[in-house]
Design an enzyme around this catalytic site. Structure first.
Site, PDB file in Angstrom:
ATOM      1  CG  HIS A  94     -41.890  24.795   9.925  1.00 31.71           C
ATOM      2  ND1 HIS A  94     -40.752  25.529   9.639  1.00 31.71           N
ATOM      3  CD2 HIS A  94     -42.025  24.808  11.276  1.00 31.71           C
ATOM      4  CE1 HIS A  94     -40.229  25.973  10.774  1.00 31.71           C
ATOM      5  NE2 HIS A  94     -40.979  25.562  11.775  1.00 31.71           N
ATOM      6  CG  ASP A 235     -39.101  22.480  11.692  1.00 28.40           C
ATOM      7  OD1 ASP A 235     -39.921  21.570  11.880  1.00 28.40           O
ATOM      8  OD2 ASP A 235     -38.670  23.201  12.595  1.00 28.40           O
TER       9      ASP A 235
END
Length: 338
Positions: A94, A235
């Site tokens: 991420h 995220d």
């Protein structure tokens, strides 16, 4: 190959990247699997189960001392001192919207292969999919919890695995559902549906890029008081300008009268189910990386190659490099020579 399975350090994260049954397969393949003591305790996998599977149980820091580290969530700040130049970290990284994390990966000389970027020949995301399905199902349950009743009108932004799972869950409750995907998520369409909804699910995923802000602050301020936004996309920044990451310990906040649930690791609330699913999904890729070696595995497997965001500290994704103020270095065949 030495494979490390650390204990997760992200708040509320109880999953483990490889469960004992799959560790046993790697051990039978002849690999040394180092599992941090207590890594599976949150889902009932005691150290003894990993020992029986053929793993070594080690101190948390020693689990990072491996050529290939397999974990669930992104590298946390407290993990940085444990990084070793030349090692490969295989996890949900991420990195979009997280330039400091990207710079830490680069400074550490790390090879980062991101679960969420591994893309197969069909165009699917086999390591992201099982978590997306769990998060999508959870989104409707969470929405109902904070509404205090089943949702009546649901807007789902995104029609991938998470979005479709959310839509199916809402349909099962008899809700009126609107699903908007990239081609249909016009400003007018999003506005109209958001103002009618009592639950909005953000399930947009743009590989390697921050989530587009489909719900501007001005629109959130006009939504129904007491409506809920469940932002699965948090995220990568989330679909709402009002969204900010929360934790399982403190999952919601209210902004402009709208309840926001923005937990960045939603499937951790179903840790045993989620760990089993992610372990099964990653096992074939871990076996390939360990048996062939990093360079050959990435060279021969296009899905793995698509997941490489950094190679020995050099950032291989243009958008992520630009965000971090670093040079973009495409991954070349020469890099992948044994």
């Amino acid at each position: 190959m030495r494979i490390g399975v650390p204990r997760e350090t992200k708040s509320g994260e109880l999953r483990v990247a490889l469960v004992p049954d799959h560790v046993a397969i790697l051990a039978r393949d002849g690999h040394e699997v180092r599992v941090a003591s207590g890594a599976g305790g949150g889902i009932g996998h005691l150290d003894s189960a990993f020992l029986d599977a053929g793993a070594r149980i080690v101190a948390p820091a020693e689990a990072w001392g491996a050529e290939l580290v397999v974990k669930v969530k992104e590298i946390q700040h407290e993990d940085h001192p444990r990084l070793r130049a030349g090692q490969t970290i295989f996890c949900f990284h991420h990195l979009p919207g997280e330039p400091a994390r990207t710079r830490a990966v680069a400074a550490g000389g790390i090879t980062a292969i991101a679960f969420e970027m591994v893309r197969d020949a069909t165009g699917g995301f086999p390591l992201l999919t099982p978590m997306s399905v769990i998060a999508g199902r959870m989104a409707i349950e969470v929405g109902a919890q904070y509404l205090g009743r089943p949702p009546r009108s649901v807007l789902v932004l995104g029609s991938g695995k998470a979005g479709l799972a959310a839509a199916a869950g809402a349909l099962a409750l008899g809700a009126e559902i609107t699903v908007l995907r990239r081609a249909t998520a016009t400003r007018e369409g999003v506005e109209r549906a958001a103002l009618e909804a009592d639950l909005v699910v953000g399930a947009v995923f743009v590989p390697g890029a921050p989530t587009p802000k489909l719900l501007p602050r001005s629109l959130v301020a006009r939504m129904r008081r007491g409506a809920v936004i469940v932002d699965i996309s948090i995220d990568a920044g989330g679909v709402a300008e009002t969204s900010r990451a929360t934790t399982h310990a403190d999952p919601v906040f209210i902004d402009a009268g709208v309840i926001h649930y923005c937990v960045a690791n939603m499937p951790a609330a179903r840790p045993a189910e989620a760990a089993a699913a992610i372990s099964a999904a990653v096992l074939p890729y871990v076996r390939e990386l360990a048996s062939k070696g990093l360079a050959r595995a990435v060279r021969e497997n296009a899905a793995l190659r698509s997941g490489v965001l950094a190679w020995k500290g050099r950032v291989n994704h243009p958008g992520i490099a630009e965000e971090a103020g670093l040079a973009y270095t495409p991954l070349s065949d020469r890099d992948l020579e044994d």
